[in-house]
Write an enzyme that holds these catalytic residues in place. Structure first.
Site, PDB file in Angstrom:
ATOM      1  CG  HIS A  29      -3.479  -3.671   3.194  1.00 10.58           C
ATOM      2  ND1 HIS A  29      -2.457  -3.171   3.961  1.00 10.58           N
ATOM      3  CD2 HIS A  29      -4.141  -2.601   2.696  1.00 10.58           C
ATOM      4  CE1 HIS A  29      -2.497  -1.849   3.954  1.00 10.58           C
ATOM      5  NE2 HIS A  29      -3.508  -1.474   3.192  1.00 10.58           N
TER       6      HIS A  29
ATOM      7  CB  CYS B 232      -0.980  -0.049   1.162  1.00 11.25           C
ATOM      8  SG  CYS B 232      -2.483   0.863   0.787  1.00 11.25           S
TER       9      CYS B 232
ATOM     10  CD  GLU C  35      -1.144  -6.151   5.384  1.00  7.07           C
ATOM     11  OE1 GLU C  35      -0.890  -6.422   4.193  1.00  7.07           O
ATOM     12  OE2 GLU C  35      -1.350  -4.988   5.766  1.00  7.07           O
TER      13      GLU C  35
HETATM   14  N1  GLN Z   1      -2.117   6.689   2.784  1.00  7.92           N
HETATM   15  C1  GLN Z   1      -2.246   5.914   1.602  1.00  7.92           C
HETATM   16  C2  GLN Z   1      -3.634   6.006   1.014  1.00  7.92           C
HETATM   17  O1  GLN Z   1      -4.552   6.406   1.671  1.00  7.92           O
HETATM   18  C3  GLN Z   1      -1.882   4.476   1.836  1.00  7.92           C
HETATM   19  C4  GLN Z   1      -2.831   3.739   2.724  1.00  7.92           C
HETATM   20  C5  GLN Z   1      -2.280   2.476   3.287  1.00  7.92           C
HETATM   21  O2  GLN Z   1      -1.074   2.263   3.256  1.00  7.92           O
HETATM   22  N2  GLN Z   1      -3.127   1.643   3.863  1.00  7.92           N
HETATM   23  O3  GLN Z   1      -3.848   5.672  -0.108  1.00  7.92           O
END
Ligand code: GLN
Length: 534
Positions: free
Chosen positions: A508, A382, A510
């Site tokens: 994600h 992300c 994970e």
């Molecule tokens: N801050 C970034 C976004 O909102 C990444 C979010 C994250 O890493 N979960 O897109």
């Protein structure tokens, strides 16, 4: 009809009620039962999505896009049950629903009160999990510590539920701490007695007491707990500290916890069998010798819980590769102060996890640069993909000021930015791109070699996206865009041509890894890191 196990905790917080609930779930599943687990959180936030990780720890995302408590992560990792937004209720969610009903006129003429309206709403939400689905056992974990004002309505609701369900259909497990007092050289049962006393005052009598302890609890102490807390002697279950959380179900089994549960709930089923779990998870963890050093570069590094699922998934990757994981937690602000080489030299893999806001961001970008330039396996998740893209744009494509509009609204090169639908969003709660989306993977990529398929589904939690305007330019310079969400043509996975293993994803992974079934990307990352380490 489903049977219920209510899990409460006393004496102190952080006793591991979530792990205990997940372990009970695991044990019961191994007896052929179908289980589900619900977490009740007493805070007033509707969900933890708007909380700082320092306050709350990780926000776990379910497949249907609910932002939930990290205990749901334990539940998913330990069991095969499927979890959705219904598996986490909060005081905020309950009140929101009751107040909405009140405004609609559903309670016309009545005074709306904690008892019965709030407690009824809680009961309904708990019972809902049993409707229409074939579940044998519903485990209900009540967050907080007995004696807190906040958790009272939940405790009252489970007290009523137990009465309504009747004998043989519901039971209570209370988790406490039995501390060892060094100066006296003794373990102490008094806090447990008091905690059970408090529980009794509100009408709940536990059937089983699980005692967290550093030292073995002598028989006399167990008998004393039984006597003072009004439970059978065999219902005092010691839960001694173990090396790995994945041993907890084995400890419980050894102490006869699952036999006791099925007897109390009058369930006829097969015996528990954890031999595969023991062999494929616990033994592997114990016997692996080859060390693999992985740096996790984040900004909530001091808090154990902030990257819970990341740490667990790395462990799963290590289990899959028979290696011993050593995690180096690196604060990205330290990299800003001391430089990447000083903080990262000697590691075999670098992972930049998700995150929000600009604190420490330049340190993360420096970590990516270090991984790219030194051909060290890199896994970006992300925000870790955003930093990978920014670094590549700045240092390879020559766009010196490239950035995400999350960190600099006026950047000349917004390589990461908001898509139109997100620009309209004003409210912060539950408005990110959340939950499961498809991703198509290109053959020949590292991601494809890991997944061994072209169509995958992964969970998301973010607002910002790769800006497709820069795709061609960056591709020319050696960034491969190997995964996309086809419906909106959004970039999901990037890699770097010629690098040993450089995979950064928007989703994600994970949240989908299990100890006996490591997520393919975590398994591949650890494999390549292990090849890189001597
Ligand atoms: N801050 C970034 C976004 O909102 C990444 C979010 C994250 O890493 N979960 O897109």
């Amino acid at each position: 009809m489903a049977k219920y196990i209510f899990v409460t905790g006393g004496v102190v917080s952080s006793l591991g009620k979530g792990l205990a609930s997940a372990s009970v779930g695991k044990l019961l599943e191994s007896r052929g039962l179908k289980v589900t687990i619900i977490k009740c959180d007493p805070y007033i936030n509707v969900d933890p999505g708007t909380m700082n990780p320092f306050q709350h720890g990780e926000v776990y995302v379910t497949k249907d896009g609910a932002e939930t408590d990290l205990d749901l992560g334990h539940y998913e990792r330990f069991t095969n049950a499927s979890f959705t937004k219904d598996n986490n209720i909060t005081t905020g969610k309950i009140y929101y629903s009751v107040i909405t009903k009140e405004r609609r006129g559903d309670y016309l003429g009545k005074t709306v009160q904690i008892i019965p309206h709030i407690t009824n709403e809680i009961k309904q939400n708990i019972r809902k999990l049993g409707y229409g689905k074939k579940v044998d056992v519903i485990i209900v974990e009540i967050g907080g510590t007995v004696g807190d004002i906040e958790s009272l309505p939940f405790l009252e609701a489970i007290r009523q539920l137990r009465l309504e369900l009747g004998r043989g259909y519901a039971m209570n497990i209370h988790l406490t701490l039995v501390p060892f007092i060094k100066s006296a050289g003794e373990i102490k049962t008094k806090p447990t007695q008091h905690s059970v006393g408090t529980l009794r005052e509100i009408g709940i009598i536990p059937d089983i007491i699980v005692c967290r302890t550093e030292r073995p609890i002598p028989k006399e102490a167990r008998d004393k707990i039984a006597l003072f807390c009004n439970v059978d002697k065999e219902a005092v279950i010691p839960a001694i500290d173990v090396k790995s959380i994945y041993e907890v179900p084995l400890t419980f089994k050894k102490e006869g916890l699952d036999n006791l549960i099925v007897r109390l709930l009058n369930i006829h089923c097969e015996d528990s069998n954890l031999s595969l779990w023991e062999e494929n998870v616990v033994r592997r963890l114990e016997t692996a010798t080859k060390e693999v050093n992985i740096a996790v570069v984040g900004k909530y590094i001091t808090l154990q819980d902030a990257y819970k699922s990341i740490y667990e998934s790395l462990t799963h990757g290590a289990i899959a590769n028979n290696v011993k994981l050593v995690i180096r937690r690196i604060d990205s602000e330290d990299i800003e102060k001391k430089g990447a080489r000083n903080c990262l030299s000697g590691v075999s893999g670098i992972l930049v996890p998700g995150g929000f806001g600009d604190r420490g961001i330049e340190g993360k970008i420096a970590a990516v640069k270090y991984a790219r330039e030194n051909n060290i396996p890199y896994f970006g998740i992300c925000l870790g993909m955003h930093t990978a893209v920014i670094e590549f744009a700045r240092n390879v494509c020559g766009m010196k000021t490239a950035n995400s509009t999350e960190f600099n609204k006026n950047t000349k090169h917004p390589v990461i930015s908001l898509i139109e639908e997100q620009k309209k969003v004003k409210a912060k709660g539950a408005t990110m791109r959340l939950g499961s989306y498809d991703c198509l993977i290109k053959k020949g990529s590292s991601a494809y070699r890991a997944y061994k398929k072209t169509k995958i589904v992964e969970r998301h939690r973010h607002r910002y996206e790769f800006n497709n305007k820069y795709k061609e330019e960056m591709e020319k310079n050696g960034m491969n865009f190997v995964g996309t969400y086809p419906k909106q043509n959004l970039v999901e996975i990037v890699e770097i041509k010629g690098h040993k293993w450089f995979v950064a994803c928007q989703f994600h992974p994970e949240f989908k890894s299990k100890p006996d079934k490591a997520h393919p990307l975590f398994a591949a990352f650890i494999k390549h890191a292990s090849l890189a380490s001597i």
